[in-house]
Motif scaffolding. Structure first.
Motif, PDB file in Angstrom:
ATOM      1  N   THR A 164      15.706 -19.472 -11.037  1.00 48.24           N
ATOM      2  CA  THR A 164      16.715 -19.654  -9.982  1.00 48.24           C
ATOM      3  C   THR A 164      16.419 -18.762  -8.779  1.00 48.24           C
ATOM      4  OG1 THR A 164      18.240 -18.020 -10.934  1.00 48.24           O
ATOM      5  CG2 THR A 164      18.494 -20.301 -11.652  1.00 48.24           C
ATOM      6  N   MET A 165      15.874 -17.579  -9.029  1.00 47.16           N
ATOM      7  CA  MET A 165      15.507 -16.698  -7.906  1.00 47.16           C
ATOM      8  C   MET A 165      14.352 -17.306  -7.106  1.00 47.16           C
ATOM      9  SD  MET A 165      17.728 -14.373  -8.089  1.00 47.16           S
ATOM     10  CE  MET A 165      17.169 -13.103  -6.996  1.00 47.16           C
ATOM     11  N   GLN A 166      13.420 -17.937  -7.795  1.00 48.24           N
ATOM     12  CA  GLN A 166      12.306 -18.580  -7.109  1.00 48.24           C
ATOM     13  C   GLN A 166      12.815 -19.744  -6.265  1.00 48.24           C
ATOM     14  OE1 GLN A 166      10.706 -21.777  -7.711  1.00 48.24           O
ATOM     15  NE2 GLN A 166       9.136 -21.324  -6.197  1.00 48.24           N
ATOM     16  N   ARG A 167      13.750 -20.494  -6.790  1.00 49.47           N
ATOM     17  CA  ARG A 167      14.316 -21.614  -6.037  1.00 49.47           C
ATOM     18  C   ARG A 167      15.062 -21.115  -4.813  1.00 49.47           C
ATOM     19  NH1 ARG A 167      16.742 -24.824 -11.286  1.00 49.47           N
ATOM     20  NH2 ARG A 167      14.732 -25.394 -12.173  1.00 49.47           N
ATOM     21  N   ARG A 168      15.772 -20.010  -4.972  1.00 51.55           N
ATOM     22  CA  ARG A 168      16.498 -19.434  -3.831  1.00 51.55           C
ATOM     23  C   ARG A 168      15.518 -19.034  -2.731  1.00 51.55           C
ATOM     24  NH1 ARG A 168      19.424 -13.780  -4.419  1.00 51.55           N
ATOM     25  NH2 ARG A 168      17.283 -13.139  -4.071  1.00 51.55           N
ATOM     26  N   GLY A 169      14.329 -18.617  -3.119  1.00 49.73           N
ATOM     27  CA  GLY A 169      13.334 -18.195  -2.152  1.00 49.73           C
ATOM     28  C   GLY A 169      12.822 -19.310  -1.259  1.00 49.73           C
ATOM     29  N   ARG A 170      13.125 -20.553  -1.585  1.00 54.12           N
ATOM     30  CA  ARG A 170      12.669 -21.670  -0.751  1.00 54.12           C
ATOM     31  C   ARG A 170      13.417 -21.743   0.572  1.00 54.12           C
ATOM     32  NH1 ARG A 170      11.916 -24.648  -5.949  1.00 54.12           N
ATOM     33  NH2 ARG A 170       9.662 -24.801  -6.114  1.00 54.12           N
ATOM     34  N   THR A 171      14.565 -21.129   0.636  1.00 56.70           N
ATOM     35  CA  THR A 171      15.312 -21.108   1.888  1.00 56.70           C
ATOM     36  C   THR A 171      15.230 -19.717   2.491  1.00 56.70           C
ATOM     37  OG1 THR A 171      17.439 -21.534   2.931  1.00 56.70           O
ATOM     38  CG2 THR A 171      17.509 -20.569   0.771  1.00 56.70           C
ATOM     39  N   GLY A 172      15.335 -19.650   3.777  1.00 57.06           N
ATOM     40  CA  GLY A 172      15.333 -18.365   4.447  1.00 57.06           C
ATOM     41  C   GLY A 172      13.962 -17.827   4.804  1.00 57.06           C
ATOM     42  N   ARG A 173      12.923 -18.597   4.596  1.00 57.01           N
ATOM     43  CA  ARG A 173      11.585 -18.099   4.940  1.00 57.01           C
ATOM     44  C   ARG A 173      11.347 -18.117   6.444  1.00 57.01           C
ATOM     45  NH1 ARG A 173       8.179 -20.994   0.121  1.00 57.01           N
ATOM     46  NH2 ARG A 173       9.093 -19.761  -1.533  1.00 57.01           N
ATOM     47  N   THR A 174      11.745 -19.202   7.082  1.00 63.92           N
ATOM     48  CA  THR A 174      11.497 -19.318   8.525  1.00 63.92           C
ATOM     49  C   THR A 174      12.774 -19.220   9.345  1.00 63.92           C
ATOM     50  OG1 THR A 174      11.609 -21.730   8.354  1.00 63.92           O
ATOM     51  CG2 THR A 174       9.431 -20.714   8.176  1.00 63.92           C
ATOM     52  N   ASN A 175      13.916 -19.386   8.705  1.00 62.21           N
ATOM     53  CA  ASN A 175      15.202 -19.261   9.400  1.00 62.21           C
ATOM     54  C   ASN A 175      16.274 -18.952   8.355  1.00 62.21           C
ATOM     55  OD1 ASN A 175      15.107 -21.724   8.138  1.00 62.21           O
ATOM     56  ND2 ASN A 175      15.864 -22.920   9.843  1.00 62.21           N
ATOM     57  N   ASP A 176      17.469 -18.621   8.824  1.00 64.61           N
ATOM     58  CA  ASP A 176      18.554 -18.320   7.891  1.00 64.61           C
ATOM     59  C   ASP A 176      18.852 -19.531   7.018  1.00 64.61           C
ATOM     60  OD1 ASP A 176      18.772 -15.807   8.921  1.00 64.61           O
ATOM     61  OD2 ASP A 176      20.385 -16.303  10.304  1.00 64.61           O
ATOM     62  N   GLY A 177      19.208 -19.255   5.766  1.00 62.19           N
ATOM     63  CA  GLY A 177      19.504 -20.346   4.858  1.00 62.19           C
ATOM     64  C   GLY A 177      20.451 -19.907   3.752  1.00 62.19           C
ATOM     65  N   THR A 178      20.896 -20.895   2.980  1.00 64.57           N
ATOM     66  CA  THR A 178      21.856 -20.651   1.912  1.00 64.57           C
ATOM     67  C   THR A 178      21.397 -21.369   0.651  1.00 64.57           C
ATOM     68  OG1 THR A 178      23.605 -20.645   3.572  1.00 64.57           O
ATOM     69  CG2 THR A 178      24.294 -20.822   1.288  1.00 64.57           C
ATOM     70  N   CYS A 179      21.628 -20.730  -0.496  1.00 64.88           N
ATOM     71  CA  CYS A 179      21.351 -21.346  -1.791  1.00 64.88           C
ATOM     72  C   CYS A 179      22.683 -21.554  -2.486  1.00 64.88           C
ATOM     73  CB  CYS A 179      20.453 -20.439  -2.636  1.00 64.88           C
ATOM     74  SG  CYS A 179      20.133 -21.104  -4.291  1.00 64.88           S
ATOM     75  N   GLY A 204      12.407 -25.800   8.965  1.00 59.92           N
ATOM     76  CA  GLY A 204      12.368 -25.193   7.668  1.00 59.92           C
ATOM     77  C   GLY A 204      13.572 -25.595   6.829  1.00 59.92           C
ATOM     78  N   VAL A 205      13.545 -25.171   5.604  1.00 60.67           N
ATOM     79  CA  VAL A 205      14.625 -25.452   4.655  1.00 60.67           C
ATOM     80  C   VAL A 205      15.799 -24.535   4.972  1.00 60.67           C
ATOM     81  CG1 VAL A 205      15.274 -25.441   2.219  1.00 60.67           C
ATOM     82  CG2 VAL A 205      12.989 -26.169   2.888  1.00 60.67           C
ATOM     83  N   ARG A 206      16.972 -25.125   5.158  1.00 60.16           N
ATOM     84  CA  ARG A 206      18.165 -24.335   5.479  1.00 60.16           C
ATOM     85  C   ARG A 206      19.103 -24.206   4.291  1.00 60.16           C
ATOM     86  NH1 ARG A 206      19.754 -23.270  11.117  1.00 60.16           N
ATOM     87  NH2 ARG A 206      21.379 -22.492   9.801  1.00 60.16           N
ATOM     88  N   HIS A 207      19.110 -25.197   3.408  1.00 63.57           N
ATOM     89  CA  HIS A 207      20.012 -25.176   2.263  1.00 63.57           C
ATOM     90  C   HIS A 207      19.259 -25.624   1.011  1.00 63.57           C
ATOM     91  CE1 HIS A 207      23.524 -24.645   4.832  1.00 63.57           C
ATOM     92  NE2 HIS A 207      22.960 -25.532   5.631  1.00 63.57           N
TER      93      HIS A 207
END
Length: 146
Positions: free
Chosen positions: A35-50, A1-4
């Motif tokens: 920007t909130m929608q873009r932040r939502g791309r990380t952290g869906r399947t694992n921890d992530g950072t925006c 998944g996306v992490r960053h």
């Protein structure tokens, strides 16, 4: 998944330039919602950072939501689709009233110019009449997947 996710907080806004008769692309600051929608791309399947590449004071001045597409576009396609649904609308005045019910309605001049443009392209009979007839060419164009 996306992490960053690295967000530059910018996006391209296409809008209609009436004087040029063409769409124009502007790179502008994104809205808070984008920007909130873009932040939502990380952290869906694992921890992530925006990571937002924008100072906090500038981020706090962003508009809450982007402008509606109906305010930015020439509306020819939308007016043609509305006119082709005969059970819904009969002419330019009812098309205008229908579009004015939108949350962010388009400018009246934009709808008027769209109707005139459809008449010039011979997709509708006459945009000045109360009842407007969509030509066979207009019906064909409306059915094309554009």
């Amino acid at each position: 998944g996306v992490r960053h996710v690295i967000d530059i907080c910018r996006h391209i806004e296409l809008h209609w330039e009436e004087q040029l008769g063409n769409r124009k692309a502007n790179v502008i600051y994104a809205s808070v919602a984008q920007t909130m929608q873009r932040r939502g791309r990380t952290g869906r399947t694992n921890d992530g950072t925006c990571w937002r590449l924008l100072p906090r004071r500038d981020y706090e001045t962003l508009v809450p939501h982007e402008k509606a597409a109906l305010v930015l576009q020439p509306l020819r396609e939308e007016c043609l689709k509305l006119l082709c649904s005969q059970d819904l609308l009969e002419g330019p005045k009812t098309t205008m009233r229908f579009l004015q019910q939108c949350i962010e309605p388009p400018f009246g001049q934009t709808v008027y110019n769209a109707m005139k443009g459809l008449a010039v392209m011979r997709l509708i009979e006459d945009s000045e009449q109360e009842r407007v007839a969509v030509t066979p060419l207009g019906q064909l164009i409306e059915q094309l997947p554009l």
